[in-house]
Design an enzyme around this catalytic site. Structure first.
Site, PDB file in Angstrom:
ATOM      1  N   GLU A   1       0.827  -1.204   0.000  1.00 44.03           N
ATOM      2  CA  GLU A   1       0.000   0.000   0.000  1.00 44.03           C
ATOM      3  C   GLU A   1       0.861   1.254   0.000  1.00 44.03           C
ATOM      4  OE1 GLU A   1      -2.983  -0.109  -0.652  1.00 44.03           O
ATOM      5  OE2 GLU A   1      -3.549  -2.188  -0.186  1.00 44.03           O
TER       6      GLU A   1
ATOM      7  N   ARG B   1     -18.290  -0.338   4.848  1.00 40.96           N
ATOM      8  CA  ARG B   1     -19.369  -1.021   4.133  1.00 40.96           C
ATOM      9  C   ARG B   1     -20.016  -2.076   5.008  1.00 40.96           C
ATOM     10  NH1 ARG B   1     -19.373  -5.593   1.392  1.00 40.96           N
ATOM     11  NH2 ARG B   1     -17.091  -5.734   1.435  1.00 40.96           N
TER      12      ARG B   1
ATOM     13  N   CYS C   1      -8.350  -1.580   7.810  1.00 37.09           N
ATOM     14  CA  CYS C   1      -6.956  -1.625   7.335  1.00 37.09           C
ATOM     15  C   CYS C   1      -6.424  -0.226   7.045  1.00 37.09           C
ATOM     16  CB  CYS C   1      -6.847  -2.509   6.097  1.00 37.09           C
ATOM     17  SG  CYS C   1      -7.009  -4.273   6.446  1.00 37.09           S
TER      18      CYS C   1
ATOM     19  N   HIS D   1      -1.364  -5.539   2.185  1.00 34.40           N
ATOM     20  CA  HIS D   1      -2.560  -6.369   2.116  1.00 34.40           C
ATOM     21  C   HIS D   1      -2.196  -7.729   1.534  1.00 34.40           C
ATOM     22  CE1 HIS D   1      -5.874  -3.191   2.493  1.00 34.40           C
ATOM     23  NE2 HIS D   1      -6.252  -4.189   3.268  1.00 34.40           N
TER      24      HIS D   1
END
Length: 213
Positions: A79, A89, A142, A165
């Site tokens: 990342e 979500r 995350c 990730h």
């Protein structure tokens, strides 16, 4: 000192490969003579950052590699950037689901990783581990943790860190699933490679690893 972190299971899963991989990677690095520790973090907004900060205070690491699960991705994702936005979500493990809230009120819009993500990409590719530089860590726990890490490290001169990730591991997938996955051995080695790359690289490589969309 090197700190690796992974998350507890979330979203109904019974395991989380980020934690298993972090634990195995830390043991592997210790076998190589490096001072490495692994810590499991709660998959909870707020609590994850507090637990990380406790680990930072306890171990005083010079290098921090946090990991999380990105089910559906086919590659280990290095990342590049964390944004100051929580937009869940699904609820976290404590039932929290913040929408359009800052990770740190008044904090900067984003932080870049201080890991050499492109040097790590080159090393992972050379090791035969599918990898990519990712331009988004999402807006779930995350990214929340990644932002919290970089916000904390600004007050720790000489310390570097970032977020990786990992895909599913095969054991998580039901029979017949077509979701991508990577063996735990590769996931653990990937985190170890990221650490080794960070220790070896004084500056990052300048190679193309961007995205068009």
């Amino acid at each position: 000192m090197i700190l690796l972190t992974g998350f507890e299971p979330f979203g109904g899963e019974s395991t989380n490969p980020s934690w298993t991989a972090a634990r195995v990677a830390a043991a592997r690095l210790r076998a190589e003579g490096l001072d490495a520790q692994a810590v499991e973090l709660p998959c909870v907004f707020g609590d994850s950052i507090r637990a990380l900060e406790e680990a930072l205070d306890q171990y005083r690491p010079e290098l921090v590699v946090c990991a999380g699960q990105a089910g559906g991705r086919s590659r280990v994702s290095l990342e590049r950037i964390a944004i100051n936005c929580d937009d869940a979500r699904i609820p976290d493990n404590a039932g929290k689901a913040p929408v359009d809230e800052p990770v740190v009120p008044g904090g900067p819009a984003a932080y870049f990783s201080s890991l050499p993500v492109k040097a790590a990409l080159a090393a992972l590719t050379a090791a035969g581990i599918p990898a990519e530089v990712s331009q988004t860590a999402g807006t779930y726990v995350c990214n929340h943790l990644f932002y919290g890490l970089m916000h904390a490290l600004r007050l720790r001169p000489g310390s570097r860190g970032g977020f990786v990730h990992v895909p599913y591991e095969p054991a998580q997938l039901p029979p017949g699933s077509t979701d991508p996955s990577l063996p735990l051995e590769q996931l653990a080695e990937a985190l170890a490679v990221v650490v080794r790359s960070a220790l070896a690289a004084a500056a990052d490589l300048k190679i193309a690893a961007g995205a068009t969309h």
